[in-house]
Design a protein around this motif. Structure first.
Motif, short mmCIF file in Angstrom:
data_model
loop_
_atom_site.label_atom_id
_atom_site.label_comp_id
_atom_site.label_asym_id
_atom_site.label_seq_id
_atom_site.Cartn_x
_atom_site.Cartn_y
_atom_site.Cartn_z
N THR A 152 -5.26 -3.07 -2.99
CA THR A 152 -4.06 -2.56 -2.32
C THR A 152 -4.13 -1.03 -2.18
N LYS A 153 -3.21 -0.51 -1.39
CA LYS A 153 -2.98 0.93 -1.26
C LYS A 153 -4.18 1.70 -0.70
N LEU A 154 -4.92 1.05 0.17
CA LEU A 154 -6.05 1.76 0.79
C LEU A 154 -5.56 2.89 1.69
N ASP A 155 -4.27 2.86 2.02
CA ASP A 155 -3.70 3.96 2.80
C ASP A 155 -3.50 5.22 1.95
N GLU A 156 -3.57 5.04 0.64
CA GLU A 156 -3.31 6.19 -0.23
C GLU A 156 -4.57 6.85 -0.75
N SER A 178 -13.18 4.52 -0.61
CA SER A 178 -13.15 3.07 -0.79
C SER A 178 -14.33 2.58 -1.62
N THR A 191 -4.92 -4.27 1.48
CA THR A 191 -3.62 -3.91 2.06
C THR A 191 -3.57 -2.39 2.24
N TRP A 192 -2.81 -1.96 3.24
CA TRP A 192 -2.81 -0.52 3.54
C TRP A 192 -1.42 -0.01 3.87
N ASP A 224 0.82 -5.02 6.96
CA ASP A 224 -0.23 -4.18 6.36
C ASP A 224 -1.17 -4.93 5.42
N ASP A 238 -7.10 6.09 7.98
CA ASP A 238 -6.02 5.86 7.03
C ASP A 238 -6.17 4.57 6.24
N GLY A 239 -7.28 3.94 6.34
CA GLY A 239 -7.50 2.73 5.56
C GLY A 239 -7.05 1.48 6.27
N SER A 240 -6.32 1.63 7.36
CA SER A 240 -5.86 0.43 8.05
C SER A 240 -7.02 -0.25 8.75
#
Ligand SMILES: Nc1nc2c(ncn2[C@@H]2O[C@H](COP(=O)(O)OP(=O)(O)O)[C@@H](O)[C@H]2O)c(=O)[nH]1
Ligand SMILES: [Mg+2]
Length: 402
Positions: free
Chosen positions: A345-349, A353, A371-372, A379, A398-400
């Motif tokens: 989770t939180k690949l947007d943060e 990676s 999840t991002w 997401d 942004d990881g998305s």
């Protein structure tokens, strides 16, 4: 490395073709569906074009024979995007602009232009007195640094680079890139999303530390399976430590119009699973606790064991933001309790990676979702090894899109 393409009516058929041809170790790298448009729909069915790869060490046939033109083109495309990323890297590296060197052309005809800008090319050439091996090493060094920058463990980065033929002066630069890229994709292995069981119901547990996103992730998946796949779903919560946690899951259950029950004991879970045994999937949200708490771990295991007569699946939900040492500690602790697949989770943060590759290799667990963001259900996605590989070589924004 052997890379081949297979065309079939369905993805399943294409996978079967690939496995038959390359063997069971073959890894799916890309799936492209060609949708017929307009009147063609009436005459021709959609086709699936699958790109599969296998490591030389595993494969029986020499790579060259199987390196079809199509597959080469596919790699070219991917390399182009990676090359752009490398180009940015090159630009920032050690910009010692000295006298431009006359000897600009690479006699081996490599796609050097695509990898580095004209300016950098000159500075690298003048730096190295147009010595090709040095340039190649420079590229390899850049790739290596990029992996480390993205928090790939040093041992793993060493292994990836160490397997390469860095001494070979005739190795074209795009081969170097393609090689690293493919190695990473293969190391990430086959990704397996959640699927319904052979029999109803399948019980799906979401476990992991506090606040990593278990409840949110479960809601995202419940929503996808209920609304998109039109499956019958029930939700259980054994997160009885916080009133708010139950409210949170109740809210999602209400929106999705699925039954939701609170579980306190192993006996409870057995009864509720029985009650909802006509559901395709029963999602179980668990308490977010420290993986170091022995009592809580024991309770959790009892809950999973209580329904062992049914088909079960456990997802360990981990946050990509957590530092790798802790992630490994968590993953090892849960490994003692049951087998699991991994959700990040939180690949947007985080921009790094690397822990996806690290944890995959250190634990040997199957990857499933990433999840991002906080939006339910948008997401979330099945981890795409190609995107992970690209992000490790340069960065995926942004990881998305994982
Ligand atoms: N940025 C971001 N936040 C997330 C993600 N997944 C969950 N969250 C947030 O993290 C917080 C904790 O999530 P929750 O599902 O309650 O975690 P749990 O304690 O493991 O059940 C909430 O504010 C979520 O909205 C994600 O992929 N990215
Ligand atoms: Mg929760």
């Amino acid at each position: 490395m052997i890379i081949k393409k297979y065309k079939a009516a369905t993805e399943k058929d294409a996978i079967l073709m690939a496995k038959e041809d390359l063997g069971p170790e073959a890894v799916v790298m890309n799936v492209k569906t060609t949708k017929r448009k307009g009147i063609m729909k009436l005459f021709k069915k959609n086709t699936v074009e699958l790109t599969a790869a296998i490591d030389d060490n595993v494969a029986e046939k020499p790579a060259k024979e199987n390196y079809s033109e199509d597959a080469q083109n596919a790699i070219e495309e991917k390399i182009n995007s990676i090359a752009k990323l490398l180009e940015q890297q090159m630009m920032t590296v050690n910009d010692k602009s000295t006298e431009p060197n006359d000897e600009k052309e690479d006699s081996r005809g490599s796609r050097f232009d695509a990898i580095v800008s004209e300016d950098t090319k000159e500075s690298v050439h003048s730096d190295t007195k147009a010595s090709n091996p040095v340039i190649k090493n420079r590229v390899i060094e850049l790739i290596y640094n990029q992996l480390i920058e993205n928090e790939v463990n040093k041992e793993i980065a060493d292994e990836i680079i160490g397997e390469m033929d860095t001494e070979n002066n005739n190795l074209p630069l795009d081969n170097i890139l393609a090689n690293v890229y493919q190695k990473i994709v293969l190391k990430l292995g086959e990704v397996k999303p959640l699927a319904v069981g052979e029999k109803k119901p399948k019980i799906v547990f979401f476990v992991g530390n506090t606040g990593v996103g278990k409840t949110t992730t479960m809601a995202k998946l419940a929503s996808k399976f209920k609304l998109e796949e039109k499956l019958n779903i029930a939700m259980l919560s054994i997160d009885t430590y916080r009133i708010a946690a139950i409210e949170q899951i109740k809210t999602y259950a209400n929106i999705l119009n699925t039954p939701m029950e609170v579980v306190y004991t192993p006996e409870d879970i057995k009864n509720y699973v029985e009650k909802y045994s006509d559901c395709d999937l029963i999602f179980v949200d668990t308490a977010g606790h420290s993986h170091k708490n022995e009592e809580q771990k024991k309770n959790l295991k009892e809950m999973v064991d209580a329904v062992s007569d049914y088909e079960t699946e456990v997802f360990l939900v981990v946050s990509a933001v957590v530092k790798y040492k802790d992630l490994l500690d968590i993953a090892k602790t849960y490994d003692k309790l049951f087998d699991y697949k991994l959700i990040f989770t939180k690949l947007d943060e985080t921009r790094a990676s690397g822990s996806i590759l690290n944890l995959k290799l250190d634990m040997g667990k199957t990857l499933s979702y990433a999840t991002w963001g906080q939006n339910v259900p948008e997401d979330i996605g099945i981890i795409d090894p190609q995107i992970v590989a690209k992000s490790l070589l340069g960065g995926a924004g942004d990881g998305s899109g994982f």
